[in-house]
Scaffold this motif. Structure first.
Motif, short mmCIF file in Angstrom:
data_model
loop_
_atom_site.label_atom_id
_atom_site.label_comp_id
_atom_site.label_asym_id
_atom_site.label_seq_id
_atom_site.Cartn_x
_atom_site.Cartn_y
_atom_site.Cartn_z
N MET A 123 0.83 -1.20 0.00
CA MET A 123 0.00 0.00 0.00
C MET A 123 0.87 1.25 0.00
O MET A 123 0.60 2.21 -0.74
CB MET A 123 -0.94 0.01 1.21
N LYS A 124 1.92 1.25 0.79
CA LYS A 124 2.84 2.40 0.83
C LYS A 124 3.47 2.64 -0.53
O LYS A 124 3.58 3.78 -1.00
CB LYS A 124 3.92 2.17 1.88
N ALA A 125 3.86 1.55 -1.21
CA ALA A 125 4.48 1.67 -2.52
C ALA A 125 3.49 2.22 -3.54
O ALA A 125 3.85 3.06 -4.38
CB ALA A 125 5.01 0.31 -2.98
N CYS A 126 2.24 1.78 -3.47
CA CYS A 126 1.22 2.27 -4.39
C CYS A 126 0.94 3.75 -4.17
O CYS A 126 0.75 4.51 -5.12
CB CYS A 126 -0.07 1.46 -4.24
N MET A 127 0.91 4.16 -2.91
CA MET A 127 0.66 5.57 -2.60
C MET A 127 1.80 6.45 -3.09
O MET A 127 1.57 7.55 -3.61
CB MET A 127 0.42 5.75 -1.09
N GLU A 128 3.03 5.96 -2.96
CA GLU A 128 4.17 6.70 -3.48
C GLU A 128 4.10 6.80 -5.00
O GLU A 128 4.45 7.84 -5.59
CB GLU A 128 5.48 6.03 -3.05
N LEU A 129 3.65 5.74 -5.65
CA LEU A 129 3.49 5.76 -7.10
C LEU A 129 2.49 6.83 -7.53
O LEU A 129 2.74 7.58 -8.48
CB LEU A 129 3.02 4.38 -7.59
#
Length: 279
Positions: A123-129
């Motif tokens: 989820m953190k990676a998707c939000m950064e994306l």
């Protein structure tokens, strides 16, 4: 109720550690007069600001927390951090989605608590994306694409102010954003390259939910709110051309995601008529 000022006795919790936030807010109930401040709606709000406000409103609705939306001509100057939207809850002022999520969690509302560590990392990676691609693309189009700047951005940003202040503030903001674009490596990008980045981001996001309603499990999360804010705004905002919105429309499951989240959580939505054009 007196509106918050840019500098005053109210606390800017976006700069306060999470532990301290928990200590001072956890015991306090969510007030009925909680208020969210954003720019004027309609043709006066910019793409990125509209996306940010929609993300915060959607997240609060997911948490079943009532919020009154108040539109002002100068909310970024009212915000302690200079960022919008911001919420005024009790004697606290909190700006932007991340700190607001943290603030709400301290009060016992966290839709993401059911996720395991792997899911939280994803989820953190998707939000950064989303922030690194969609938000950056919105800022680029608003302030670096000359056609959009000349026909839309300067007029919208400067609309609350008299001449020549409207021009001065718009050019100051444009210079500030261009410096940020250079700092993240977007200063020399072409519009085609930016649109390609948006397409790649949408492609990556479309692989995550598949046929699920939400990105993780059966419950909404802050990621769902963030993606909805940016995708829905991209899909529905009129710019100088429709190239940006067309990128999002290429992914049917993202369109379905936006429509369903909108129907579930938008207070202004007529469930029989989606402005995204999916009905």
């Amino acid at each position: 109720m007196q509106e918050p000022r840019a500098r005053g006795p109210l606390v800017d919790v976006s700069l306060v550690a999470e532990v301290f936030i928990s200590q001072i807010t956890a015991a306090e109930p969510w007030p009925e007069n909680a208020t969210l401040y954003q720019q004027l709606k309609g043709e006066d709000i910019l793409l990125s600001d509209n996306a940010a406000s929609l993300a915060v409103q959607t997240f609060l609705q997911m948490c079943d927390l009532p919020i009154k939306v108040v539109c002002r001509a100068n909310p970024e100057y009212m915000s302690p951090s200079g960022k919008v939207p911001f919420i005024h809850v009790g004697n606290q002022v909190v700006s932007e989605l991340g700190p607001i999520v943290q603030f709400v969690r301290a009060k016992g509302h966290s839709p993401s608590d059911g996720l395991d560590e792997v899911q939280k990392a994803e989820m953190k990676a998707c939000m950064e994306l989303v922030r690194n691609m969609l938000l950056a693309a919105e800022l680029y189009l608003q302030w670096c694409d000359e056609a959009t700047v000349g026909k839309i951005t300067h007029a919208r940003y400067g609309s609350p102010y008299p001449w020549p202040l409207d021009h001065i503030l718009a050019y100051q903001k444009q210079s500030e954003v261009k410096q940020k674009m250079k700092a993240i490596g977007w200063g020399n990008k072409t519009l085609d390259q930016v649109l390609e980045d948006v397409d790649q981001c949408c492609q990556a996001l479309s692989q995550r939910p598949g046929t699920q309603l939400y990105f993780f499990n059966k419950q909404p999360s802050k990621l769902d709110a963030l993606v909805l804010g940016h995708l829905y705004t991209i899909l529905t905002t009129q710019l100088t051309n429709g190239e940006l919105s067309e990128k999002g429309k290429n992914y049917s499951n993202l369109l379905a995601f936006c429509r369903i989240i909108e129907q579930h959580y938008s207070e202004d939505h007529d469930k029989g008529n989606s402005p995204i054009g999916l009905s």
